[in-house]
Design a protein around this motif. Structure first.
Motif, mmCIF file in Angstrom:
data_model
loop_
_atom_site.group_PDB
_atom_site.id
_atom_site.type_symbol
_atom_site.label_atom_id
_atom_site.label_comp_id
_atom_site.label_asym_id
_atom_site.label_seq_id
_atom_site.Cartn_x
_atom_site.Cartn_y
_atom_site.Cartn_z
ATOM 1 N N HIS A 87 15.526 -67.479 -14.545
ATOM 2 C CA HIS A 87 15.732 -66.379 -13.938
ATOM 3 C C HIS A 87 15.932 -66.819 -12.244
ATOM 4 N N TRP A 116 13.831 -59.715 -11.051
ATOM 5 C CA TRP A 116 14.521 -60.018 -12.534
ATOM 6 C C TRP A 116 13.617 -60.170 -13.486
ATOM 7 N N ILE A 166 12.795 -61.395 -17.576
ATOM 8 C CA ILE A 166 13.146 -61.769 -18.809
ATOM 9 C C ILE A 166 12.605 -60.804 -19.950
ATOM 10 N N TRP A 182 17.954 -59.939 -19.184
ATOM 11 C CA TRP A 182 17.250 -59.767 -18.185
ATOM 12 C C TRP A 182 17.195 -58.234 -17.889
ATOM 13 N N PHE A 198 18.064 -70.745 -9.776
ATOM 14 C CA PHE A 198 17.463 -71.005 -11.215
ATOM 15 C C PHE A 198 16.646 -72.388 -11.226
#
Length: 150
Positions: free
Chosen positions: A36, A41, A43, A60, A137
């Motif tokens: 992520h 956010w 998962i 997500w 990420f």
């Protein structure tokens, strides 16, 4: 798939052995811990069938509650050197083709040079958004690998 359109490239030297970095990319349990770009956010689902012809998918939940999904198929897998996969997006408001994602894991002693190339974006804006998103990420990947090494 021969991609045409816009492409991006991201490189980062990670302080982790190549095997560890490669497995963090293909193991669903590990992906669920780092794949992520923001703590806002969450998962909600990860699947990975790490073999040529196998598929992967990540879903997500955005801060506004909407679900965003990326999925694809593994086209090439050279353990622990290289992954090539398709990448399809199911994001609100994103009109995009399937892209081709190539991830190389280049051994640099006890470190790994991670090289991400994503090609075939129809829209430069989507490519630019991903170009800006990939470093976050990789930051989470780096943090995940450091925590595992402790």
């Amino acid at each position: 798939m021969k991609p045409s359109g816009h492409a991006l490239r991201v490189e980062r030297l990670l302080d982790a052995p190549r095997d560890a970095v490669f497995h963090a990319w293909i193991d669903a349990n590990q992906l669920a811990q780092w794949f992520h770009f923001s703590d806002e956010w969450h998962i909600v689902e990860v699947a990975s069938d790490p073999r040529v012809g196998g598929s992967y998918g990540v879903t997500w939940k955005a801060p506004d509650g909407q679900l965003w999904r990326e999925s694809g198929q593994y086209l090439e897998m050279v353990r622990p050197e290289k992954l090539v996969m398709t990448c399809e997006f199911a994001f609100p408001g994103v009109d995009e083709n399937e892209t081709l994602l190539t991830v190389e894991f280049l051994e640099r002693g006890n470190q790994t040079l991670l090289v991400i190339v994503q090609e075939g974006y129809r829209h430069a804006t989507n490519r630019d958004n991903h170009q800006q998103g990939w470093p976050a990420f990789v930051d989470y990947l780096s943090q995940f690998l450091a925590a595992r090494a402790r």
